[in-house]
Design an enzyme around this catalytic site. Structure first.
Site: not given
Ligand code: GRF
Length: 212
Positions: A16, A105
């Site tokens: 990410n 998350h």
């Protein structure tokens, strides 16, 4: 208008992190990544930082939160992004960066805070899975939700396959939220998310169609 300063915290692979740095061009006139921090000297994400020529502070202190506080004091960022940062942020730091700290998350929160989310989805035979981006609060994976990316679960998939699809979803939604923040489109007020000045009553959802 001044350019916002953003730092990224990570602990592991940093895929990410890589995706955020790759997409910095989407908002670089409004928000720039100025540095990164990791609590894990073995994190693969350190190589990502080198590749993108971005400074990275590797915590060496026994109490890594001391290094984290020093780091945040040095850079004084407008936004702190938790991108796979696997350590709990101390309360004083959460308070200081309220509305200016964002986490990603791998579940459709409030379902499955914590670890092993992909396994939990398979074990529970959930019809949907995905990822959530939220402002950070004192509660683990519990802050106000900004955006979710959602996909239909094929129950024949393995945990690893679900993880990979979830990552694809994350790569789509994370840069989007950072761009919103860069352009002052999202705000946390009274513990609620406001998008373009309007309260977000239920999370904004991006639907991902997995190309099998
Ligand atoms: C992501 O799935 C993110 O949602 C979670 O940790 C994982 C980090 O993966 N918080 P990577 O290091 O970005 O590859």
């Amino acid at each position: 208008m001044s350019t916002k300063k953003c730092v990224i915290l990570f602990s592991g692979t940093g895929s990410n992190l890589k995706n955020l740095l790759t997409n910095e061009f989407l908002h670089s006139d409004r928000l720039k990544y100025i540095s990164a921090f990791t609590n894990n000297p073995q994190a693969k994400g350190i190589d990502v930082c080198k590749l993108f020529n971005i400074d990275v502070k590797i915590s060496s202190n026994k109490d890594q939160n001391i290094d984290l506080r020093d780091f945040l004091e040095t850079y004084n960022p407008d936004l702190v992004v938790l991108s796979g940062y696997m350590k709990i942020i101390p309360d004083d730091v959460v308070k200081l960066f309220k509305g200016r700290m964002i986490n990603i998350h791998p579940s459709l929160l409030p379902k499955y805070p914590g670890l092993n989310t992909h396994k939990k989805v398979l074990d529970s035979q959930d019809p949907y899975h995905g990822a959530t981006i939220h402002f950070v609060s004192n509660e683990l994976d519990g802050g106000a939700i900004i955006l979710q990316g959602k996909f239909e679960v094929d129950k024949n998939k393995t945990e690893e396959e679900l993880k990979n699809i979830t990552h694809q979803v994350e790569y789509k939604i994370f840069p989007k939220v950072i761009t919103w923040f860069a352009n002052d489109l999202i705000k946390l007020e009274f513990d609620k998310v406001f998008f373009k000045g309007k309260e977000v009553e239920s999370p904004i959802v991006y639907i991902h169609h997995d190309k099998k």
